[in-house]
Design a protein around this motif. Sequence first.
Motif, PDB file in Angstrom:
ATOM      1  N   ASP A   1      32.582  42.109  34.414  1.00 62.98           N
ATOM      2  CA  ASP A   1      33.400  42.667  33.352  1.00 62.98           C
ATOM      3  C   ASP A   1      32.512  43.394  32.335  1.00 62.98           C
ATOM      4  O   ASP A   1      31.427  42.930  31.997  1.00 62.98           O
ATOM      5  CB  ASP A   1      34.203  41.568  32.666  1.00 62.98           C
ATOM      6  CG  ASP A   1      35.299  42.166  31.829  1.00 62.98           C
ATOM      7  OD1 ASP A   1      36.375  42.414  32.383  1.00 62.98           O
ATOM      8  OD2 ASP A   1      35.071  42.437  30.629  1.00 62.98           O
TER       9      ASP A   1
ATOM     10  N   GLU B   1      45.941  36.150  31.279  1.00 68.94           N
ATOM     11  CA  GLU B   1      44.747  36.201  32.126  1.00 68.94           C
ATOM     12  C   GLU B   1      43.513  36.445  31.271  1.00 68.94           C
ATOM     13  O   GLU B   1      42.500  35.751  31.400  1.00 68.94           O
ATOM     14  CB  GLU B   1      44.852  37.379  33.109  1.00 68.94           C
ATOM     15  CG  GLU B   1      45.787  37.209  34.267  1.00 68.94           C
ATOM     16  CD  GLU B   1      45.811  38.501  35.071  1.00 68.94           C
ATOM     17  OE1 GLU B   1      46.370  39.499  34.596  1.00 68.94           O
ATOM     18  OE2 GLU B   1      45.265  38.513  36.175  1.00 68.94           O
ATOM     19  N   VAL B   2      43.617  37.464  30.399  1.00 70.63           N
ATOM     20  CA  VAL B   2      42.477  37.819  29.552  1.00 70.63           C
ATOM     21  C   VAL B   2      42.122  36.630  28.658  1.00 70.63           C
ATOM     22  O   VAL B   2      40.948  36.278  28.514  1.00 70.63           O
ATOM     23  CB  VAL B   2      42.812  39.076  28.702  1.00 70.63           C
ATOM     24  CG1 VAL B   2      41.712  39.359  27.695  1.00 70.63           C
ATOM     25  CG2 VAL B   2      43.008  40.283  29.604  1.00 70.63           C
TER      26      VAL B   2
ATOM     27  N   PRO C   1      39.404  37.291  43.428  1.00 68.22           N
ATOM     28  CA  PRO C   1      40.634  38.043  43.723  1.00 68.22           C
ATOM     29  C   PRO C   1      40.577  38.750  45.072  1.00 68.22           C
ATOM     30  O   PRO C   1      41.600  39.005  45.697  1.00 68.22           O
ATOM     31  CB  PRO C   1      40.705  39.078  42.590  1.00 68.22           C
ATOM     32  CG  PRO C   1      39.857  38.536  41.514  1.00 68.22           C
ATOM     33  CD  PRO C   1      38.780  37.750  42.184  1.00 68.22           C
TER      34      PRO C   1
ATOM     35  N   SER D   1      47.483  47.894  42.071  1.00 67.94           N
ATOM     36  CA  SER D   1      48.649  47.104  42.491  1.00 67.94           C
ATOM     37  C   SER D   1      49.949  47.883  42.290  1.00 67.94           C
ATOM     38  O   SER D   1      50.812  47.900  43.176  1.00 67.94           O
ATOM     39  CB  SER D   1      48.737  45.813  41.686  1.00 67.94           C
ATOM     40  OG  SER D   1      47.695  44.977  42.018  1.00 67.94           O
ATOM     41  N   ILE D   2      50.086  48.531  41.120  1.00 70.79           N
ATOM     42  CA  ILE D   2      51.320  49.274  40.837  1.00 70.79           C
ATOM     43  C   ILE D   2      51.466  50.434  41.834  1.00 70.79           C
ATOM     44  O   ILE D   2      52.550  50.695  42.342  1.00 70.79           O
ATOM     45  CB  ILE D   2      51.337  49.776  39.373  1.00 70.79           C
ATOM     46  CG1 ILE D   2      51.378  48.585  38.411  1.00 70.79           C
ATOM     47  CG2 ILE D   2      52.519  50.702  39.108  1.00 70.79           C
ATOM     48  CD1 ILE D   2      51.240  48.942  36.937  1.00 70.79           C
TER      49      ILE D   2
ATOM     50  N   LEU E   1      40.493  33.762  30.821  1.00 73.75           N
ATOM     51  CA  LEU E   1      39.189  34.090  31.402  1.00 73.75           C
ATOM     52  C   LEU E   1      38.140  34.344  30.331  1.00 73.75           C
ATOM     53  O   LEU E   1      36.994  33.923  30.459  1.00 73.75           O
ATOM     54  CB  LEU E   1      39.311  35.297  32.335  1.00 73.75           C
ATOM     55  CG  LEU E   1      40.107  35.014  33.606  1.00 73.75           C
ATOM     56  CD1 LEU E   1      40.336  36.288  34.393  1.00 73.75           C
ATOM     57  CD2 LEU E   1      39.379  33.998  34.483  1.00 73.75           C
ATOM     58  N   PHE E   2      38.551  35.022  29.251  1.00 71.10           N
ATOM     59  CA  PHE E   2      37.556  35.305  28.217  1.00 71.10           C
ATOM     60  C   PHE E   2      37.212  34.068  27.397  1.00 71.10           C
ATOM     61  O   PHE E   2      36.132  34.013  26.802  1.00 71.10           O
ATOM     62  CB  PHE E   2      38.011  36.482  27.338  1.00 71.10           C
ATOM     63  CG  PHE E   2      37.619  37.792  27.934  1.00 71.10           C
ATOM     64  CD1 PHE E   2      38.397  38.380  28.926  1.00 71.10           C
ATOM     65  CD2 PHE E   2      36.442  38.423  27.574  1.00 71.10           C
ATOM     66  CE1 PHE E   2      38.004  39.572  29.519  1.00 71.10           C
ATOM     67  CE2 PHE E   2      36.052  39.620  28.162  1.00 71.10           C
ATOM     68  CZ  PHE E   2      36.843  40.197  29.129  1.00 71.10           C
TER      69      PHE E   2
ATOM     70  N   ALA F   1      39.552  45.699  33.731  1.00 70.55           N
ATOM     71  CA  ALA F   1      40.820  45.026  34.039  1.00 70.55           C
ATOM     72  C   ALA F   1      41.942  45.960  34.526  1.00 70.55           C
ATOM     73  O   ALA F   1      42.641  45.628  35.484  1.00 70.55           O
ATOM     74  CB  ALA F   1      41.286  44.229  32.826  1.00 70.55           C
ATOM     75  N   PRO F   2      42.147  47.131  33.901  1.00 66.83           N
ATOM     76  CA  PRO F   2      43.284  47.947  34.351  1.00 66.83           C
ATOM     77  C   PRO F   2      43.141  48.525  35.755  1.00 66.83           C
ATOM     78  O   PRO F   2      44.142  48.952  36.336  1.00 66.83           O
ATOM     79  CB  PRO F   2      43.372  49.085  33.333  1.00 66.83           C
ATOM     80  CG  PRO F   2      42.309  48.887  32.362  1.00 66.83           C
ATOM     81  CD  PRO F   2      41.507  47.700  32.711  1.00 66.83           C
TER      82      PRO F   2
ATOM     83  N   PHE G   1      51.727  37.913  31.409  1.00 72.80           N
ATOM     84  CA  PHE G   1      50.714  37.429  32.343  1.00 72.80           C
ATOM     85  C   PHE G   1      49.339  38.097  32.150  1.00 72.80           C
ATOM     86  O   PHE G   1      48.323  37.398  32.097  1.00 72.80           O
ATOM     87  CB  PHE G   1      51.190  37.589  33.791  1.00 72.80           C
ATOM     88  CG  PHE G   1      50.332  36.862  34.762  1.00 72.80           C
ATOM     89  CD1 PHE G   1      50.520  35.505  35.006  1.00 72.80           C
ATOM     90  CD2 PHE G   1      49.304  37.503  35.424  1.00 72.80           C
ATOM     91  CE1 PHE G   1      49.686  34.814  35.880  1.00 72.80           C
ATOM     92  CE2 PHE G   1      48.475  36.827  36.304  1.00 72.80           C
ATOM     93  CZ  PHE G   1      48.680  35.483  36.537  1.00 72.80           C
ATOM     94  N   PRO G   2      49.282  39.439  32.039  1.00 71.74           N
ATOM     95  CA  PRO G   2      47.948  40.043  31.902  1.00 71.74           C
ATOM     96  C   PRO G   2      47.187  39.548  30.677  1.00 71.74           C
ATOM     97  O   PRO G   2      45.981  39.335  30.735  1.00 71.74           O
ATOM     98  CB  PRO G   2      48.246  41.543  31.781  1.00 71.74           C
ATOM     99  CG  PRO G   2      49.581  41.719  32.386  1.00 71.74           C
ATOM    100  CD  PRO G   2      50.334  40.463  32.099  1.00 71.74           C
TER     101      PRO G   2
ATOM    102  N   PHE H   1      42.532  47.150  38.701  1.00 66.03           N
ATOM    103  CA  PHE H   1      43.313  46.389  39.674  1.00 66.03           C
ATOM    104  C   PHE H   1      44.807  46.542  39.403  1.00 66.03           C
ATOM    105  O   PHE H   1      45.613  46.610  40.328  1.00 66.03           O
ATOM    106  CB  PHE H   1      42.934  44.906  39.609  1.00 66.03           C
ATOM    107  CG  PHE H   1      42.130  44.439  40.786  1.00 66.03           C
ATOM    108  CD1 PHE H   1      42.443  44.870  42.072  1.00 66.03           C
ATOM    109  CD2 PHE H   1      41.079  43.552  40.626  1.00 66.03           C
ATOM    110  CE1 PHE H   1      41.707  44.437  43.161  1.00 66.03           C
ATOM    111  CE2 PHE H   1      40.334  43.115  41.706  1.00 66.03           C
ATOM    112  CZ  PHE H   1      40.655  43.555  42.969  1.00 66.03           C
ATOM    113  N   MET H   2      45.135  46.581  38.104  1.00 67.52           N
ATOM    114  CA  MET H   2      46.545  46.708  37.728  1.00 67.52           C
ATOM    115  C   MET H   2      47.113  48.034  38.260  1.00 67.52           C
ATOM    116  O   MET H   2      48.187  48.052  38.873  1.00 67.52           O
ATOM    117  CB  MET H   2      46.662  46.668  36.198  1.00 67.52           C
ATOM    118  CG  MET H   2      48.066  46.686  35.671  1.00 67.52           C
ATOM    119  SD  MET H   2      48.069  46.669  33.869  1.00 67.52           S
ATOM    120  CE  MET H   2      47.904  48.411  33.532  1.00 67.52           C
TER     121      MET H   2
ATOM    122  N   HIS I   1      44.884  33.368  41.934  1.00 68.14           N
ATOM    123  CA  HIS I   1      46.054  33.635  41.110  1.00 68.14           C
ATOM    124  C   HIS I   1      46.603  32.348  40.501  1.00 68.14           C
ATOM    125  O   HIS I   1      47.046  32.325  39.352  1.00 68.14           O
ATOM    126  CB  HIS I   1      47.135  34.325  41.956  1.00 68.14           C
ATOM    127  CG  HIS I   1      48.248  34.887  41.142  1.00 68.14           C
ATOM    128  ND1 HIS I   1      49.270  34.117  40.645  1.00 68.14           N
ATOM    129  CD2 HIS I   1      48.493  36.139  40.715  1.00 68.14           C
ATOM    130  CE1 HIS I   1      50.102  34.890  39.957  1.00 68.14           C
ATOM    131  NE2 HIS I   1      49.648  36.110  39.986  1.00 68.14           N
TER     132      HIS I   1
END
Lengths: 493, 193
Positions: A389, A337-338, A65, A457-458, A341-342, A450-451, A333-334, A453-454, A73
């Motif tokens: 992670d 993603e999880v 990322p 971004s916000i 990836l998981f 994970a949160p 989307f989130p 980056f979220m 992405h």
Amino acid sequence: MRSAGEGLLGILICVLVYAVLTLVFVDPAVAAEAAAHGGHDIGTELPVWTALPFAGILLSIALCPLLMPHFWHNHFGKISVFWSLLFAVPFLFFYHQVAVYYILHIYLIDYIPFIILLWGLFTVAGGIVVRGSLKGTPALNTVMLLIGTILASCVGTTGAAMVMIRPVLRANKDRLKKTHVVCFFIFLVANIGGSLTPLGDPPLFLGFLHNVPFFWVTTNVLPHMLTASGILLALFFILDTFYYRNEKGQVESGPEEEKIPFKIEGVVNFIFLLGIVCLVLMSGYWKPGHFNVLGVHLEYQGVLRDLGIITMGALSLMFTSKALREANDFSWFPIMEVAKLFAGIFMTIIPALAILKAGNEGALSGLVSAVRESYHYFWVTGALSSFLDNAPTYLTFFNLALGKLGIVESAVPAALAVKAATANPEFILYLKAISAGAVFMGANTYIGNAPNFMVKSIAEEAGINMPSFFGYMIKYSIPILVPVFILVTFIFF
Amino acid sequence: MNKEYCEVVVEGSLDLVRGFVVGFLEGRGIQGEAIFGEDHHVENEGKFGQMMRLIGVKGNRVHLIIGVGFHKLLEKALEKRKDELALKIISEKKISLASFGFRYRAYTKELGDELMALFGDPPKGLRVKDHKPKETVSPEGKGVEAYAPLHEYEVKATGTIYGPVSDVINFYGRAEHHDMVELDSIKLEYDEV
């Protein structure tokens, strides 16, 4: 926003897969054979390099990322599949039935319940909206961070971050200095706040799935959490007060906006949230028995919990208006993603866990003997959780501790029962260190949880100049968090 | 026509110079302004100079931006009080131009447009150089993401604003209130007085 229909389709697929696995493949003869294969300890046979795909997927999540955001992405799912196959194909080729057992075991016991819980919490939290014209004074900011910290252990760090970040940003939109508010939000709401229940942070739920009692972290990590968050909230209040005083008179007042009274919308979701908490608790205390799926023991209460969580999520989707989800910028989307990836992480973690579980008999015996003290567990788990992670990191060190002390998973509740004769004080101390390290130190970098980056971004989209990856570490996490963690080490480990 | 300014470097403590200059303006009833470089991010000393000052080789220096004409009055006043006050004029230079470099980025179209307008069309008297905003739209980045963070919209730009010193300083004050904007210090160019 992706439609709620896609979400419901996702649920249906999960239910169908679950049904097929649990109903169609339950064949007693096959199950007995696979169970026998399950007894085969691959941990003593596998070389260290079999864990390379695990390292590969974690490093991909950490670096891609930052280095190639567009490529990542669009193709992270394929990258996850690549690392999974890199391990799974030779594993199946050489170990046949044993490999099938191990793969099925990790997906049925860990992956599916893990994704269902995250999906449920994410769906329910995504229907809760906090509105209101708030003024970002130091006192109000501190209270909002405190609320978010508490909320994180109830709805998970991702859910709490999603619910709280916009009210915090709105309250501070007229402030000149607000980067520190977002960074402390990442420390507290997106990480440390989630340390009190298995709902709070994914690693703790993995612990719960591996027999750590639900309230064990609540009682055992509470002192560590209170110390760390108390210091951070006090520091935040001092820093924010300093900036707030310096800003007085400098703030350009924008156009007069309509005052919106403070209110929480989508409160019906608190009922569904309570439902999820009750279901998880039920699965920890009610033991009606188990059934076999190709030799993997599945407990009835676990299946009931997962189906119940899916129901709670579905009810949340039905009873929450689309407008509320749009206000949270909610999309699937989130969680996709999880899930993608998981799926890769859980496949590739198999050799690492097996080797560590083998303790001194495994290829990582050097690591097993090097990590000896509780503070080693705290810092090594934490340091790795900062860059990789934290969920797989927790599981890795949880297994390292089990392997080192020769404890089997079924004996974990007895080993953690403080006043019982079966209690293992060493394991209790190790697990406190692993839990605190994995959850707390996820805040050290943007890629730790994970949160993070979220939230970044916000905040950036709200016009806040967030520091770069290294800027965040140099200006915030190293000077603020690391001293706090050193203090926690001296007090508790 | 724009008012002409010069930079006067005074050796002495900032508080003393500030008190003297403000008192002088008030006492003489001069309708003028005195801009202290330290208050307005005016770059007036190289790294070597800063280091020399840090180790005590060089004394404190105050960089003052004042209207041409006023600097002569100030010079005379300081000369008159040289036995009472430890203040000494080191240099006087007429400012021909001031400039500062800027960088900005934004992740919403609304903020991006605001910043592109601010720097692309600066107030009268100021000019912008090398300002070529680069906008990127990634529709797949819409919404909240955790492991694959990508912004739906992104604009990045760099450039330089230059013009008369007082206008540059005023514009700098406006621009620095935008969180997504990074500004270099104001640089001065001189004509000899």
